[in-house]
Write a protein that holds these residues in place. Structure first.
Motif, short mmCIF file in Angstrom:
data_model
loop_
_atom_site.label_atom_id
_atom_site.label_comp_id
_atom_site.label_asym_id
_atom_site.label_seq_id
_atom_site.Cartn_x
_atom_site.Cartn_y
_atom_site.Cartn_z
N THR A 2 1.15 -1.30 0.49
CA THR A 2 -0.03 -0.20 -0.20
C THR A 2 0.94 1.03 0.09
O THR A 2 2.10 1.03 0.16
CB THR A 2 -0.61 0.09 1.20
OG1 THR A 2 0.12 0.31 2.45
CG2 THR A 2 -1.83 -1.33 1.52
N THR A 3 0.72 2.28 -0.47
CA THR A 3 0.73 3.36 -0.30
C THR A 3 1.26 4.18 0.80
O THR A 3 0.56 2.81 1.75
CB THR A 3 0.09 4.94 -0.91
OG1 THR A 3 -0.67 5.13 -0.11
CG2 THR A 3 0.18 4.24 -2.24
N ASP A 4 2.52 4.82 1.33
CA ASP A 4 2.68 5.01 2.91
C ASP A 4 1.08 5.94 3.72
O ASP A 4 1.06 5.58 4.26
CB ASP A 4 3.32 6.54 2.86
CG ASP A 4 5.02 5.63 2.54
OD1 ASP A 4 4.83 4.11 2.66
OD2 ASP A 4 6.03 6.35 3.06
N CYS A 5 0.35 7.23 2.99
CA CYS A 5 -0.59 7.31 3.08
C CYS A 5 -1.86 6.32 3.23
O CYS A 5 -2.53 6.54 4.13
CB CYS A 5 -1.09 8.74 2.45
SG CYS A 5 -0.15 9.57 2.06
N GLU A 6 -1.82 5.17 2.38
CA GLU A 6 -3.03 4.02 2.99
C GLU A 6 -2.75 2.90 4.30
O GLU A 6 -2.82 3.31 5.15
CB GLU A 6 -3.02 3.29 2.02
CG GLU A 6 -3.62 4.02 0.47
CD GLU A 6 -3.44 2.94 -1.02
OE1 GLU A 6 -4.54 3.23 -1.12
OE2 GLU A 6 -2.85 2.08 -0.65
N ALA A 7 -1.32 3.48 4.31
CA ALA A 7 -0.68 2.69 5.78
C ALA A 7 -1.21 2.66 6.79
O ALA A 7 -1.09 2.08 8.24
CB ALA A 7 0.48 1.97 5.33
N LYS A 106 -0.89 8.32 17.48
CA LYS A 106 -1.10 8.42 17.13
C LYS A 106 -0.58 10.00 16.01
O LYS A 106 -1.26 9.70 15.24
CB LYS A 106 -3.01 9.26 17.77
CG LYS A 106 -3.82 7.69 18.54
CD LYS A 106 -5.41 7.79 19.11
CE LYS A 106 -5.94 6.69 19.96
NZ LYS A 106 -6.70 7.50 20.30
N ALA A 107 -0.31 10.63 17.19
CA ALA A 107 0.04 11.63 16.92
C ALA A 107 0.96 11.83 15.92
O ALA A 107 0.90 12.80 14.98
CB ALA A 107 0.45 12.79 18.00
N ALA A 108 2.44 10.69 16.13
CA ALA A 108 3.21 10.41 15.24
C ALA A 108 2.82 10.18 14.11
O ALA A 108 3.28 10.81 12.57
CB ALA A 108 3.90 9.20 15.57
N GLU A 114 0.70 14.55 7.44
CA GLU A 114 0.20 15.24 7.33
C GLU A 114 1.96 15.48 5.88
O GLU A 114 1.84 16.35 5.34
CB GLU A 114 0.39 16.04 8.23
CG GLU A 114 -1.20 15.90 8.75
CD GLU A 114 -0.67 17.21 10.10
OE1 GLU A 114 0.36 17.72 10.53
OE2 GLU A 114 -1.95 16.96 10.72
N ASN A 115 3.38 14.86 6.49
CA ASN A 115 3.94 15.44 5.87
C ASN A 115 4.59 14.56 4.73
O ASN A 115 5.72 14.17 4.14
CB ASN A 115 5.25 15.07 6.77
CG ASN A 115 5.27 16.55 7.34
OD1 ASN A 115 4.57 17.75 6.99
ND2 ASN A 115 5.30 16.68 9.07
N PRO A 117 4.36 12.79 0.98
CA PRO A 117 4.20 12.94 -0.33
C PRO A 117 2.50 12.57 -0.60
O PRO A 117 2.01 11.55 -0.32
CB PRO A 117 4.74 12.30 -1.48
CG PRO A 117 6.01 12.36 -0.05
CD PRO A 117 5.20 11.57 0.75
N GLN A 118 1.46 12.70 -1.70
CA GLN A 118 0.47 12.79 -1.84
C GLN A 118 0.88 11.41 -3.22
O GLN A 118 1.42 12.10 -4.03
CB GLN A 118 -0.40 14.19 -2.79
CG GLN A 118 -0.54 15.40 -2.21
CD GLN A 118 -1.51 14.50 -0.90
OE1 GLN A 118 -2.18 13.77 -1.47
NE2 GLN A 118 -1.17 14.83 0.39
N GLY A 119 0.43 10.94 -2.90
CA GLY A 119 0.54 9.15 -3.34
C GLY A 119 1.61 8.19 -3.73
O GLY A 119 1.18 7.42 -3.73
N ALA A 120 1.76 8.53 -2.17
CA ALA A 120 2.70 8.21 -1.65
C ALA A 120 2.48 7.08 -0.26
O ALA A 120 1.84 7.59 0.51
CB ALA A 120 4.42 8.79 -1.83
#
Length: 120
Positions: A2-7, A106-108, A114-115, A117-120
């Protein structure tokens, strides 16, 4: 994979649901414990009552409060673009006894998302 954002979304959902916690492989963020942090010697970041045992096929078990906790390591972990993670199956009481800081984790995750990359 999965992408980092999804994970990160899956990890945050697990923490918010109260279904246990999460661990990562290697340093991803100072407030996200690694699988290597779970140990029984005094001073371990996530302290167990006894030795962490490998049960095979990537499954690790340990006792906290006379009951098992468990997590997957190595090839059994979930893969994102830049890191691997796994659920830590433990009750809220066990997590507290181990020293797992759910709010910091959770905060981490929010900070990382938030940081990322989009799609990554």
């Amino acid at each position: 994979m999965t992408t980092d954002c999804e994970a990160l979304g899956e990890m945050l959902a697990r923490l918010e649901s109260g279904e246990g916690a999460v661990l990562v492989a290697g340093k991803v963020h100072a407030d996200l414990p690694t699988i290597q942090c779970v140990s029984h010697p005094e001073g371990a970041r996530l302290h167990t009552d006894g030795e962490v045992r490998h049960a095979g096929l990537g499954l690790f078990l340990a006792k906290v409060g006379h009951k098992d906790i468990r997590f997957d390591g190595g090839g059994a972990m979930y893969r994102a673009d830049t890191f691997s993670w796994c659920p830590l199956i433990a009750s809220t009481d066990q997590l507290a006894a181990m020293g797992y800081d759910i709010e910091a984790a959770k905060a981490a995750i929010v900070e990382l998302a938030e940081n990322a990359p989009q799609g990554a």
